[in-house]
Design a protein around this motif. Structure first.
Motif, PDB file in Angstrom:
ATOM      1  N   GLN A 129      29.895   1.764  -7.414  1.00 19.77           N
ATOM      2  CA  GLN A 129      30.106   1.841  -8.852  1.00 19.77           C
ATOM      3  C   GLN A 129      30.305   3.290  -9.278  1.00 19.77           C
ATOM      4  OE1 GLN A 129      30.412  -0.881 -10.632  1.00 19.77           O
ATOM      5  NE2 GLN A 129      29.759  -2.304  -9.032  1.00 19.77           N
ATOM      6  N   THR A 130      31.080   3.473 -10.323  1.00 13.40           N
ATOM      7  CA  THR A 130      31.294   4.797 -10.915  1.00 13.40           C
ATOM      8  C   THR A 130      30.768   4.778 -12.342  1.00 13.40           C
ATOM      9  OG1 THR A 130      33.261   5.178  -9.569  1.00 13.40           O
ATOM     10  CG2 THR A 130      32.987   6.560 -11.509  1.00 13.40           C
ATOM     11  N   SER A 131      29.927   5.747 -12.661  1.00 12.75           N
ATOM     12  CA  SER A 131      29.332   5.813 -14.000  1.00 12.75           C
ATOM     13  C   SER A 131      29.238   7.277 -14.418  1.00 12.75           C
ATOM     14  CB  SER A 131      27.952   5.150 -13.995  1.00 12.75           C
ATOM     15  OG  SER A 131      27.122   5.746 -13.024  1.00 12.75           O
ATOM     16  N   ALA A 132      28.599   7.501 -15.568  1.00 11.67           N
ATOM     17  CA  ALA A 132      28.449   8.866 -16.089  1.00 11.67           C
ATOM     18  C   ALA A 132      26.977   9.161 -16.330  1.00 11.67           C
ATOM     19  CB  ALA A 132      29.233   9.024 -17.389  1.00 11.67           C
ATOM     20  N   SER A 133      26.564  10.386 -15.994  1.00  9.95           N
ATOM     21  CA  SER A 133      25.187  10.805 -16.237  1.00  9.95           C
ATOM     22  C   SER A 133      25.030  11.268 -17.679  1.00  9.95           C
ATOM     23  CB  SER A 133      24.814  11.934 -15.281  1.00  9.95           C
ATOM     24  OG  SER A 133      25.645  13.067 -15.504  1.00  9.95           O
ATOM     25  N   ARG A 134      23.800  11.615 -18.031  1.00 10.53           N
ATOM     26  CA  ARG A 134      23.528  12.047 -19.409  1.00 10.53           C
ATOM     27  C   ARG A 134      24.257  13.339 -19.748  1.00 10.53           C
ATOM     28  NH1 ARG A 134      17.416  13.010 -20.665  1.00 10.53           N
ATOM     29  NH2 ARG A 134      17.925  15.082 -19.867  1.00 10.53           N
ATOM     30  N   ASP A 135      24.451  14.193 -18.754  1.00 13.72           N
ATOM     31  CA  ASP A 135      25.191  15.436 -18.976  1.00 13.72           C
ATOM     32  C   ASP A 135      26.681  15.272 -18.665  1.00 13.72           C
ATOM     33  OD1 ASP A 135      24.631  15.054 -16.344  1.00 13.72           O
ATOM     34  OD2 ASP A 135      24.180  17.128 -15.884  1.00 13.72           O
ATOM     35  N   LEU A 136      27.149  14.013 -18.699  1.00 18.47           N
ATOM     36  CA  LEU A 136      28.570  13.662 -18.618  1.00 18.47           C
ATOM     37  C   LEU A 136      29.198  14.027 -17.276  1.00 18.47           C
ATOM     38  CD1 LEU A 136      29.753  14.673 -22.210  1.00 18.47           C
ATOM     39  CD2 LEU A 136      28.885  12.471 -21.400  1.00 18.47           C
ATOM     40  N   THR A 151      21.842   5.200 -15.305  1.00 14.31           N
ATOM     41  CA  THR A 151      22.322   6.548 -14.962  1.00 14.31           C
ATOM     42  C   THR A 151      22.649   7.353 -16.211  1.00 14.31           C
ATOM     43  OG1 THR A 151      24.560   5.657 -14.674  1.00 14.31           O
ATOM     44  CG2 THR A 151      23.201   5.898 -12.701  1.00 14.31           C
ATOM     45  N   ALA A 152      23.004   6.688 -17.299  1.00 12.07           N
ATOM     46  CA  ALA A 152      23.312   7.391 -18.539  1.00 12.07           C
ATOM     47  C   ALA A 152      22.065   8.025 -19.161  1.00 12.07           C
ATOM     48  CB  ALA A 152      23.956   6.435 -19.539  1.00 12.07           C
ATOM     49  N   GLN A 153      20.869   7.651 -18.688  1.00 15.43           N
ATOM     50  CA  GLN A 153      19.621   8.188 -19.233  1.00 15.43           C
ATOM     51  C   GLN A 153      19.161   9.456 -18.498  1.00 15.43           C
ATOM     52  OE1 GLN A 153      16.653   5.056 -19.280  1.00 15.43           O
ATOM     53  NE2 GLN A 153      18.147   3.519 -19.911  1.00 15.43           N
ATOM     54  N   TYR A 154      19.829   9.815 -17.425  1.00 12.38           N
ATOM     55  CA  TYR A 154      19.403  10.950 -16.610  1.00 12.38           C
ATOM     56  C   TYR A 154      20.552  11.935 -16.420  1.00 12.38           C
ATOM     57  CZ  TYR A 154      15.414   8.025 -15.278  1.00 12.38           C
ATOM     58  OH  TYR A 154      14.296   7.233 -15.293  1.00 12.38           O
ATOM     59  N   THR A 155      20.181  13.195 -16.251  1.00 16.31           N
ATOM     60  CA  THR A 155      21.182  14.192 -15.877  1.00 16.31           C
ATOM     61  C   THR A 155      21.520  14.014 -14.394  1.00 16.31           C
ATOM     62  OG1 THR A 155      19.539  15.857 -15.240  1.00 16.31           O
ATOM     63  CG2 THR A 155      20.232  15.796 -17.561  1.00 16.31           C
ATOM     64  N   ALA A 156      22.595  14.641 -13.979  1.00 12.67           N
ATOM     65  CA  ALA A 156      23.002  14.528 -12.580  1.00 12.67           C
ATOM     66  C   ALA A 156      21.913  15.060 -11.649  1.00 12.67           C
ATOM     67  CB  ALA A 156      24.306  15.285 -12.367  1.00 12.67           C
ATOM     68  N   GLU A 157      21.291  16.148 -12.041  1.00 10.59           N
ATOM     69  CA  GLU A 157      20.239  16.721 -11.209  1.00 10.59           C
ATOM     70  C   GLU A 157      19.025  15.804 -11.143  1.00 10.59           C
ATOM     71  OE1 GLU A 157      17.773  20.948 -10.762  1.00 10.59           O
ATOM     72  OE2 GLU A 157      19.245  20.666 -12.358  1.00 10.59           O
TER      73      GLU A 157
END
Length: 277
Positions: free
Chosen positions: A87-94, A140-146
């Motif tokens: 799956q491909t999604s976006a983190s909180r920091d886009l 995943t949208a609730q967390y930053t990539a780190e």
């Protein structure tokens, strides 16, 4: 009166009709018997349809009676099944996040008829796969990539919680999930690498400063200890101690003397003052 002329069939034809009729009866009985029973294989449940309508009763494994030509049985697998997808999604920091996830689940056998009635046989494509994608994107949208990397167990637990809620609404029970990896763009990976290098260099500089500080403190402590020792020694030096040290030195010289006077012209005779006050 004369009897009417009636054509009689040979006896062999009468016997043939009886045989055919008997065969037909046997076939019908066999067909009814075959249609009256169904076998549910291990790891499955049977959804009963009566004239196309889903019935409340669900057949367990084994042999069951059903109404021939009226009831039909649809097998539904209740073993643990596996769904794996990327799956491909976006983190909180886009940041774009590519994730590979594996999900183990199974149907609640007691409600296999409800699942068939609401969704049908293709519940994986209609329910399971979309629920996995939606749950993963929502979390995943609730967390930053780190944070997705540093808090991976927490992320997995949240994905499992959200996915379980979505699947249980259709009587599908979630067993376990496994998020295998989080992948980011090349630009982000380079930025993370540069940050890690900078943090390591900063840590090294900090450790070097602390080491220098400790060494300086050790030198100061050592110098203070030496100065204190000298001060104490100075306080303990007395005329008597000086005279004692001189006598000890002369006695040591006598102990080492070989009995010969030094061939020296002039000067004081050695050991002349030993014992004098």
């Amino acid at each position: 009166m004369s009897e009417p002329n009636v054509t009689k069939l040979p006896s062999r034809f009468g016997g043939g009709f009886k045989t055919i009729a008997a065969i037909i009866v046997v076939i019908l009985i066999a067909a009814l018997s075959f249609e009256s029973f169904t076998i549910i294989q291990a790891g499955n449940r049977g959804v009963v349809l009566q004239l196309g309508a889903v019935q409340d009763k669900v057949f367990d494994e084994g042999l069951h009676f059903k109404m021939p030509f009226i009831q039909n049985v649809i097998p539904m697998e209740v073993r643990v099944q596996k769904a794996e997808s990327s799956q491909t999604s976006a983190s909180r920091d886009l940041q774009t996040v590519s994730t590979t996830i594996a999900v183990n689940y199974h149907i609640d056998g007691n409600f296999a008829n409800k699942l068939y009635q609401q969704v049908g046989i293709d519940y994986v494509g209609r329910i399971v796969d979309p629920a996995i994608a939606e749950s993963l994107k929502a979390v995943t949208a609730q967390y930053t990539a780190e944070e997705l990397i540093s808090k991976r167990p927490e992320v997995s637990a949240k994905v499992k919680e959200v996915l379980n809620q979505k699947l249980s609404a259709y009587h599908i029970l979630l067993d376990e999930i496994n998020i295998r990896e989080f992948n980011f763009s090349d630009e982000y990976n380079k930025a993370i690498e540069a940050k890690q290098v900078a943090e390591q260099q900063a840590l090294k500089s900090k450790l070097d400063l602390e080491r220098i500080k400790i060494e300086k403190e050790q030198e100061i402590t050592k110098a203070q200890a030496q100065a204190e020792a000298l001060r104490l020694q100075k306080q303990e030096v007395t005329p008597e101690l000086i005279q004692l040290r001189q006598i000890e030195a002369q006695l040591e010289a006598i102990r080492k003397w070989d009995g010969k006077l030094p061939s020296v012209t002039g000067g004081a005779t050695p050991f002349i003052n030993v014992g004098q006050k």
